[in-house]
Design an enzyme around this catalytic site. Structure first.
Site, PDB file in Angstrom:
ATOM      1  N   THR D  40     -24.164  14.646 -48.929  1.00 25.42           N
ATOM      2  CA  THR D  40     -24.627  14.587 -47.538  1.00 25.42           C
ATOM      3  C   THR D  40     -25.252  15.908 -47.105  1.00 25.42           C
ATOM      4  O   THR D  40     -26.217  15.919 -46.333  1.00 25.42           O
ATOM      5  CB  THR D  40     -23.443  14.231 -46.619  1.00 25.42           C
ATOM      6  OG1 THR D  40     -22.866  13.016 -47.075  1.00 25.42           O
ATOM      7  CG2 THR D  40     -23.891  14.069 -45.174  1.00 25.42           C
ATOM      8  N   HIS D  43     -28.768  15.847 -48.091  1.00 26.85           N
ATOM      9  CA  HIS D  43     -29.570  14.980 -47.213  1.00 26.85           C
ATOM     10  C   HIS D  43     -29.866  15.686 -45.894  1.00 26.85           C
ATOM     11  O   HIS D  43     -30.958  15.566 -45.347  1.00 26.85           O
ATOM     12  CB  HIS D  43     -28.837  13.671 -46.930  1.00 26.85           C
ATOM     13  CG  HIS D  43     -28.622  12.824 -48.141  1.00 26.85           C
ATOM     14  ND1 HIS D  43     -29.617  12.569 -49.053  1.00 26.85           N
ATOM     15  CD2 HIS D  43     -27.523  12.158 -48.602  1.00 26.85           C
ATOM     16  CE1 HIS D  43     -29.148  11.797 -50.027  1.00 26.85           C
ATOM     17  NE2 HIS D  43     -27.882  11.536 -49.773  1.00 26.85           N
TER      18      HIS D  43
END
Lengths: 352, 352, 352, 352
Positions: D40, D43
């Site tokens: 994450t 991202h």
């Protein structure tokens, strides 16, 4: 005897004279008193792709029935000759890992009445004795016959607790209608239901739905959101197989909610696992058939408790010889459950 | 304000004037509108061994109540001032492993209202805001007050599935009576119940019991055996704490059956694990308090579904000032639930 | 053939010549290669009250075995002739509600090998084909034979999650020893175990116990309390049937803990439900036999995963003809599992 | 202090000097010793659509960390100052229905470290005391830091029983690798795993996988079918979010099987509910975060049991100041878990 048979691959079926079926050492021969029509029967009549893949012709159609045991094979000790019984339509192998661990409804060798072997739209049918469940004496023939189908509803509505919880049933065909009744009988806080047919939504109200919604007219998401103070429902019972209903149903499901899915989509659909299942921490149960024999025991208990009245689901009755009328009505969707009777005199009188 | 207090160890209690309680940063101050009497209150009044071990005097008695939030601490954002609330009586620590895993009812640091800290038989009580559950507007005060106790019944009857199953409830005091109602609302096939008081068995019938049995007069085992075709019951809810009831209850339990036990025996009893639990493959659940907040959500849903009517359980109402009459009646056993009202004018009018 | 038989009610048994058993249409005839002795066999030899109530004489004793299928009835399609199989000792009816819902271990018509029908301490035994489970080719005969008993351990240790949790096993006889192994293989945080025999506690250490305690010498409660930072254990597996062990076990159980009980007490015992079960919100599971066939599938998977090594449990081997030595040793308690071999040559060589 | 911050919407981030965070009455201030990088984080660095929708800038990135409590708010009684702790990254509200019923991981008001509030890639971070879990003294810093991520694996692998069962893990990134380890520690019969990276499949073998398959090269379905005697797997853990892996995974799942899904697809995908879920009677669990605090207790137990060794998952260590190298390596996929250390001297020495 007379039997409604699919004689060869392709649409159509006809009433023919055939011998009374032979029965094996572990079988009973049942004189059929009532048989109800399932949506699957319609698909088989029309020869949809699933039927083309699965139905073994020639075959006597039909898999929902009640009748009287007239003969039994040498190994059979129960039920008794003369006993009124209803029938589990899945003939299972008894020896695979599933059958031997209480998961017989998942037996890979299952044969279905009316699909893989001769079924119930006839004067007689032979089934394994273990598929014949004695009916309680007070049960009406039309109710007895649809128990197989009721078992789908009970199987669906017993995978999770509904007492005190808010439930959405998407799809109000016969199984959806009966699922509403089970959810209410188990103490659901509220049952909301959808269908594109107002006829069926009226039946849904009769079965106890707290709110009935037609997605062709109503703002389903908005109304359920209001009814749940924007919280959504705890439980989804998906009985329609319609992609739009599946989408709406999961959108309405609370974080931590549970969904049981029985309706078949017939094809791949687009689905958002992230928002519908993962971020929500949702649980999804696939439902097929009835747990053998668990569901039969549960449905008998539910009916006999008096908590469920299935009679509104039976909207029409016909003599088996009037099968064409029955199938036409079934195709129209303007009906609940249709029951046919090989003996025409039983088709009269009060419904159920 | 007036408060019914146990001033020192030993039997008895008295109505005294005390200051309105102080409340902390996370607390609400509630004006009490109704409070119901629990069997435990009677034990505390009489100073039984459990009370001598647990009650911290001086203390205002009582732990079942409903009232209006009048003040709240600086950290409290809900419920609102003016809100009608009912109260969870277990004040838990929020930080132990149990509190942090949805098992707050097992928190080892629990303080009980009316036992470890000032309780509800008074004009005002202070509790943590998280213990105050907003009541739905349509709920009668007497029903609202007994929810804490109703939660015991819901906790008991939700540990296992009862839909379509046969249930035995041993003990028909208030919690037993409410357990009968929950079992019926969840679709039990039949609920059999026992008690040594015919008065309570009549109430049991009103709450939906299918069969009521008095072991002083009836052949309980024989009658239940007949009612279950010698099969026994699927589920036992033991609410009495009476050794004879426990023995009968397990004797009636089917192989594979489940028992939830809430009634306290107060001492060791003789028990046959081999026949009652091991050979039967039975499962036994100990039940204490309510799951916080799980049970409160479930009970709200059950009441609001309309599937449960608790009003027959409330058999008497008194002004709080008439507490002596209330406690005498409670001791007689000729009552269901007794509700007291600090404002005498609320004690009149129809029951519930 | 030779068979070890109880010829009439009362203590004792003898090796006699009898015909090879007849077998039915659904049966297999097995040539016995190995059979292990169970505590129950000792009770039957000594004719304890349970035996007097249950054993039907004359009968060939023994119910744990492995062997080769030599003949099969006309209805049998599996297992094959020549297949090595081990045997479930409970012959069940297949038609009752329990058998038909995956609860066959609770079948009220169960017949046990060596108790109600001829058993395994012989050169041949006939059993229903469904009771004969094919063994994986790599499995040693002595391990194969004790699988029936191992299934008790697996049944016990699979009623609840143990991964990351603290487990107490009270009683370190063969089933207790194997339960330790299963708990460790399933990721238990720690396994504590008790027994009055130091011999067995040493075996317990070999099976993976983190701590072994002898209540005749050790302060069991104090040591476990220290080991768990006064928190107690999450899970209790009661395998002893000893009242003192049951008392200690429940005293050590955490609030919210779970107990599975398999050891038989043989009589009523004094038990404190309030403190042990109700106030703790504990759950108790009665364990009998093996779930048929669920447990057999699970135990095969556990053995084949390599996570469990049962070989230390097998401490002695004898020719079946040396049964007197084997039973004497069994009675002494200075042993784990004893395996006997009808063919004396198989009793030599390395243990397991 | 130094902190790695996303200063405004869009790709990129930078190391800046900011004040040490303020902390509230219920918070602890933690000196960060180690922080691990999650997919994450990558991202967020790249500003994918999810980040654009969720990340509140400016914000200090990072949500996996271990460190020492240096200050605490006035209401905090635990953990102690000086205590080594690791951190649950979801800051929950404590008052919603989910938080109050042990379902805090589904709290709709959740704030994530490094997304909605300042996170862990810094010298200090402030979090609620309830989010700080004391670490056992023997735990390496690099292992401690990745516990948050390990909790995803434990949450996934504890939704169902795996002991003795065959498991397929699709996706062998860090969470997949740790899921393999949990499944093995819980006694899985076999664990098969897939990934498109051979580097990761090698790590999978180290973590205990029985079979590693690269769908770019291997006939995954054929090989798993062979390995399971055409039966398929009992359990699917879907950790990839790749549509092809989801399709293969469900195709390999047995009737009656269970699937836990954690990998995010990022968009709608085509899915066949009929064959994958309904006809199979499969159960699907959506997995998000960790159950608070249930999963933390379970993972601590699993690590401390010795049944799981996470050290092979940690393949690289960097000083926090070398964050660019760390993120580049992370983007290459040629790594397991990367741990960064604000104090560069801690980045040396043996891995884990």
């Amino acid at each position: 005897m007379r039997a409604l048979r699919k004689l060869s691959p392709g649409p159509g079926f006809e009433m023919v004279e055939v011998p009374i079926p032979e029965y094996g050492l572990d079988d009973v021969l049942i004189e059929v008193l009532a048989n109800s029509i399932c949506g699957t029967d319609l698909h088989i009549a029309d020869w949809d792709p699933w039927s083309a893949d699965h139905v073994v012709t020639p075959v006597t159609m039909g898999h929902e029935l009640t009748g009287i045991v007239r003969e039994r094979g040498a190994n059979v000790s129960a039920p008794e000759i003369g006993q009124l019984v209803s029938v589990e339509s899945h003939v299972i192998c008894n020896v695979c890992d599933w059958c031997r661990t209480g998961q017989g409804h998942l037996c890979p060798s299952t044969e279905l009445l009316g699909v893989h072997r001769d079924g119930a739209f006839a004067e007689y049918v032979a089934v394994p004795a273990q598929n014949a469940y004695p009916d309680p004496p007070e049960m009406a023939l039309s109710i007895a016959s649809l128990q197989e189908n009721f078992g789908n509803a009970v199987h669906t509505a017993t995978v999770t607790e509904v007492a005190g919880r808010k439930v959405l049933v998407t799809g109000s065909g016969p199984v959806g209608l009966m699922t509403i009744a089970v959810a209410k009988a188990k103490g659901a806080r509220a049952v909301y239901t959808t269908d594109v047919s107002d006829y069926r939504l009226e039946l849904a109200m009769t079965m106890g739905a707290d709110l009935t919604l037609n997605p062709m007219k109503d703002d389903v998401a908005g109304i359920i959101s209001d009814a749940t103070d924007a919280g959504g429902v705890d439980v989804l019972f998906e009985m329609s197989g319609a992609p739009a209903a599946i989408e709406t149903g999961f959108a309405m499901l609370k974080p931590g909610g549970e969904a049981a899915m029985l309706g078949l989509t017939g094809k791949k659909i687009e689905f958002d696992f992230d928002d519908n299942i993962i971020f929500k921490g949702a649980t999804v149960y696939g439902i097929v058939g009835r747990r053998i024999s668990q569901t039969w025991l549960e449905m008998r208990g539910l009916i006999r408790s008096g908590a469920i009245d299935l009679s509104p689901v039976v909207t029409h009755r016909f003599a088996l010889d009037d099968y064409e009328k029955a199938f036409d009505l079934m195709a129209s969707g303007q009906c609940g459950k249709i029951v046919m009777f090989p003996d025409p005199s039983l088709a009269d009188g009060p419904l159920s």
